[in-house]
Design a protein around this motif. Structure first.
Motif, short mmCIF file in Angstrom:
data_model
loop_
_atom_site.label_atom_id
_atom_site.label_comp_id
_atom_site.label_asym_id
_atom_site.label_seq_id
_atom_site.Cartn_x
_atom_site.Cartn_y
_atom_site.Cartn_z
N ASP A 1 -7.24 -47.39 -3.18
CA ASP A 1 -6.23 -46.06 -3.98
C ASP A 1 -5.15 -46.68 -3.49
O ASP A 1 -4.15 -45.97 -4.35
N GLY A 2 -5.15 -46.68 -2.80
CA GLY A 2 -3.18 -46.46 -1.94
C GLY A 2 -2.31 -47.72 -2.69
O GLY A 2 -1.74 -47.78 -3.32
N MET A 3 -2.85 -49.15 -2.54
CA MET A 3 -2.20 -50.58 -3.24
C MET A 3 -2.63 -50.10 -4.82
O MET A 3 -1.40 -49.88 -5.55
N ASP A 4 -3.32 -49.21 -4.91
CA ASP A 4 -3.68 -49.54 -6.75
C ASP A 4 -2.46 -47.91 -7.09
O ASP A 4 -2.24 -48.38 -8.31
N ARG A 5 -2.51 -46.73 -6.52
CA ARG A 5 -1.02 -45.72 -6.62
C ARG A 5 0.29 -46.21 -6.31
O ARG A 5 0.82 -46.17 -7.60
N PHE A 6 0.64 -47.57 -5.71
CA PHE A 6 1.43 -48.34 -5.98
C PHE A 6 2.10 -49.27 -6.46
O PHE A 6 3.08 -48.89 -7.66
N TRP A 7 0.85 -49.71 -7.17
CA TRP A 7 1.63 -50.24 -8.26
C TRP A 7 1.38 -49.44 -9.74
O TRP A 7 2.35 -49.86 -10.46
N ARG A 8 0.76 -48.51 -9.48
CA ARG A 8 1.25 -47.17 -11.19
C ARG A 8 2.38 -46.95 -10.79
O ARG A 8 3.58 -47.46 -12.25
N MET A 9 2.89 -45.96 -9.53
CA MET A 9 3.92 -46.01 -9.58
C MET A 9 5.36 -47.24 -10.09
O MET A 9 6.31 -47.15 -11.02
N ARG A 10 5.08 -47.77 -9.36
CA ARG A 10 5.81 -49.50 -10.22
C ARG A 10 6.41 -49.90 -11.03
O ARG A 10 7.29 -50.21 -12.17
N THR A 11 4.80 -49.84 -12.63
CA THR A 11 4.82 -50.52 -13.93
C THR A 11 4.77 -48.91 -14.44
O THR A 11 5.69 -48.63 -15.55
N HIS A 12 5.39 -48.02 -13.53
CA HIS A 12 5.66 -46.31 -14.72
C HIS A 12 7.28 -46.18 -14.76
O HIS A 12 7.78 -46.34 -15.76
N ILE A 13 7.73 -46.81 -13.38
CA ILE A 13 9.32 -46.61 -13.68
C ILE A 13 9.64 -47.48 -14.28
O ILE A 13 10.23 -48.35 -15.16
N ASP A 14 8.83 -49.13 -14.64
CA ASP A 14 9.18 -50.13 -15.33
C ASP A 14 9.29 -49.72 -16.47
O ASP A 14 10.21 -50.39 -17.52
N LEU A 15 7.99 -49.09 -17.04
CA LEU A 15 8.02 -48.74 -18.35
C LEU A 15 8.76 -47.37 -18.98
O LEU A 15 9.25 -47.62 -19.91
N GLN A 16 9.08 -46.54 -18.14
CA GLN A 16 9.94 -45.24 -18.78
C GLN A 16 11.19 -46.34 -18.45
O GLN A 16 12.26 -45.37 -19.52
N ALA A 17 12.10 -47.53 -18.08
CA ALA A 17 12.98 -48.17 -18.23
C ALA A 17 12.77 -48.80 -19.76
O ALA A 17 14.51 -48.91 -20.74
N LEU A 18 12.14 -48.88 -20.39
CA LEU A 18 12.17 -49.39 -22.19
C LEU A 18 12.45 -48.36 -22.96
O LEU A 18 11.78 -47.09 -22.57
N PRO A 19 12.96 -48.51 -24.03
CA PRO A 19 13.17 -48.05 -25.15
C PRO A 19 11.92 -47.02 -25.86
O PRO A 19 10.55 -47.47 -25.84
N PRO A 20 12.23 -45.77 -26.27
CA PRO A 20 10.83 -45.57 -26.24
C PRO A 20 9.93 -45.61 -27.47
O PRO A 20 8.79 -45.94 -27.68
N GLN A 21 10.67 -46.60 -28.66
CA GLN A 21 9.78 -47.52 -29.50
C GLN A 21 9.39 -48.80 -28.94
O GLN A 21 7.59 -49.13 -29.82
N ARG A 22 9.73 -49.37 -28.09
CA ARG A 22 8.95 -50.08 -27.39
C ARG A 22 7.84 -49.87 -26.17
O ARG A 22 6.38 -50.53 -26.01
N ARG A 23 8.34 -48.50 -25.16
CA ARG A 23 7.16 -48.01 -24.93
C ARG A 23 6.15 -48.09 -25.30
O ARG A 23 4.93 -48.29 -24.86
N ALA A 24 6.39 -47.42 -26.69
CA ALA A 24 4.41 -46.88 -27.60
C ALA A 24 4.31 -47.78 -28.15
O ALA A 24 2.52 -47.87 -28.55
N LYS A 25 4.51 -49.79 -27.92
CA LYS A 25 3.64 -51.00 -27.94
C LYS A 25 2.37 -51.40 -26.63
O LYS A 25 1.46 -51.90 -26.97
N VAL A 26 2.58 -50.43 -25.96
CA VAL A 26 1.95 -50.94 -24.32
C VAL A 26 0.60 -49.97 -24.52
O VAL A 26 0.38 -49.06 -25.30
N LEU A 27 -0.46 -51.12 -24.13
CA LEU A 27 -1.83 -50.83 -24.30
C LEU A 27 -2.01 -49.47 -23.87
O LEU A 27 -1.55 -48.92 -22.85
N PRO A 28 -2.40 -48.14 -24.43
CA PRO A 28 -2.62 -47.06 -23.71
C PRO A 28 -3.35 -46.86 -22.87
O PRO A 28 -2.70 -46.19 -22.10
N TYR A 29 -4.61 -47.34 -22.48
CA TYR A 29 -4.91 -47.79 -21.08
C TYR A 29 -3.85 -47.62 -20.07
O TYR A 29 -3.82 -47.26 -18.76
N ILE A 30 -2.83 -48.83 -20.41
CA ILE A 30 -1.62 -49.03 -19.40
C ILE A 30 -0.90 -47.70 -19.39
O ILE A 30 -0.53 -47.46 -17.90
#
Length: 465
Positions: A307-336
């Motif tokens: 669970d700890g590794m999972d949470r860290f990977w979530r945060m890394r991906t969250h930061i990466d996705l937050q840096a995307l323009p909104p129109q591009r971020r909306a194209k990511v799989l909803p699950y991700i």
């Protein structure tokens, strides 16, 4: 005689040397086979027959002159989409990435070109490589050739499907938590996640490895001979070492006296499927009957580590996705998106404690393995699951419940392989994981080859309808 698309890399090189086959006729045969399979499997990205045939003609000319470029000259191969190839866009499996041509070949691709391999295509992967499935917002859905209703696994989804389906003998994937071994298990092929740094890769980061995906240990050993050459772009690459990869072919007699740990309880995640357990226990019995000393192991992973590794990977991906323009971020799989955004409110202390689970996993894994020469276990707790699902649980809050057997060996930097050890009643492959001490990549190949010689009879490879 076997069809040309089924021939091993070793067989092809020998035939080219004897001039009984040419790289052009082999590439034509493989491309024709891919054409029959691909409407169902959707394993490839940037499949370019004209470019592949041009490489094959150049290889044929070299063989006719007696000047092959390297150990793989004229052998068809595929490369996972997230391994850069010069001039090609690298979308990382997601429609959110703006595709730009890569400036240079990443190390694995560079080694393949230097060796003269014929690069047929790139192979597909899920969004950012963060799923153990072939589901992607950019690529069509990849499927498993053994059962088209099932997925091939991931994130090296297309590579595993391509290897099982006979898209030539050599395929390269990547792995940070099981992304080589899981699809190898679910597609019935062989794969090796090397020791960290054994195969240089760019960009490098903790746990990430590139490695072979093949039908046989012999072809994986040949591919390792090429991929393990040094490259300064990988800051974590191991010093150049003259490893006798051709000595992979240890027989069953080499098992005598080996101390082997049998891990049947991952300590976390999904419960072990009875058919998977039975196949791994039969494999252990065969290894023990050949003279090895097989002893049961207690679980060393915990749900808190996973669970700890999972949470860290979530945060890394969250930061990466937050840096995307909104129109591009909306194209990511909803699950991700749901997975990554679930940690939006996580504080610094929580992120720190999550990050410590990587090192804790490493320490526990190495300590547990120290008593043995090698460790064997299931690769995955379950057989292949439905193709349309992003993960076995289909729950973004429980996304990694299937990687408890594989992820510890990314963190411990140990070499770990998947080799087919049986089938379910419905005919789905089941993988046996073989793990060695850090840096003992050749030993893992030798043990896997020895097991190949004593395992139960293998079924014919699947064919297109």
């Amino acid at each position: 005689m076997s069809a040309l698309h089924d021939l091993s890399a070793h067989t092809l090189i020998a035939a080219y040397r004897q001039r009984s086959l040419s790289p052009v006729e082999v590439t034509q045969a493989v491309l024709a086979h891919v054409e029959r399979w691909e409407p169902q499997l959707r394993a490839t990205y940037l499949l370019r027959p004209d470019a592949a045939l041009a490489q094959a003609r150049a290889s044929e000319a070299r063989w006719l002159r007696g000047t092959p470029l390297g150990a793989l000259d004229g052998v068809p191969c595929t490369i996972k989409e997230n391994i850069a190839t010069r001039g090609d866009p690298m979308p990382l499996g997601t429609a959110a990435v703006e595709p730009r041509p890569a400036a240079a070949d990443a190390p694995p691709a560079a080694r393949m070109r230097e060796a003269g391999a014929v690069i047929l295509a790139k192979t597909t992967m899920p969004d950012y490589g963060m799923l153990s499935s072939g589901l992607s917002s950019f690529h069509p859905l990849a499927r498993n050739p053994w059962d088209l209703t099932k997925g091939p696994g991931g994130s090296s989804a297309g590579g595993a499907a391509a290897a099982a389906a006979g898209y030539g003998p050599l395929h390269i994937g990547t792995d940070i938590g099981g992304s080589l071994r899981l699809p190898a298990s679910w597609c019935g092929i062989f794969s090796l996640k090397p020791s960290l740094g054994r195969v240089p890769i760019d960009p490098p980061y903790t746990g990430r490895a590139a490695g072979p995906m093949t039908r046989t240990v012999a072809d994986a050993a040949l591919l390792m001979q090429v991929l393990s050459q040094p490259d300064a772009r990988d800051s974590m690459s191991l010093p150049a070492q003259d490893i006798a990869w051709s000595r992979f072919s240890a027989g069953a007699e080499s098992l005598r006296g080996l101390r082997i740990g049998l891990l049947l309880d991952a300590g976390c995640g999904l419960a072990l499927d009875p058919e998977v357990q039975a196949a791994v226990e039969r494999a252990a019995w065969r290894i023990e009957a050949a003279g090895a000393i097989v002893s049961p192991m207690q679980p060393f992973m915990t749900q808190a580590m996973l669970d700890g590794m999972d949470r860290f990977w979530r945060m890394r991906t969250h930061i990466d996705l937050q840096a995307l323009p909104p129109q591009r971020r909306a194209k990511v799989l909803p699950y991700i998106l749901a997975w990554a955004d679930s940690v939006a409110g996580m504080g610094g202390a929580e992120v720190f404690h999550a990050s410590q689970q990587f090192h804790l996993t490493r320490v526990h894994t190495v300590r547990a393995c120290n008593a043995f020469d090698y460790v064997i276990s299931p690769v995955a707790p379950i057989p292949a699951f439905q193709a349309e699902l992003p993960s076995p649980t289909n729950d973004p809050l429980r996304p990694l419940e299937h990687i408890g057997y594989t992820v510890p060996f990314n963190m411990s930097e140990q070499p770990a392989a998947s080799v087919n050890c049986g089938y379910t009643a419905s005919g789905l492959p089941i993988g046996l994981q073989i793990v060695g001490a850090r840096f003992d990549d050749l030993g893992v190949l030798q043990l896997a080859h020895a097991f190949e010689s004593i395992r139960e009879p293998q079924r014919a490879w699947p064919r297109p309808d």
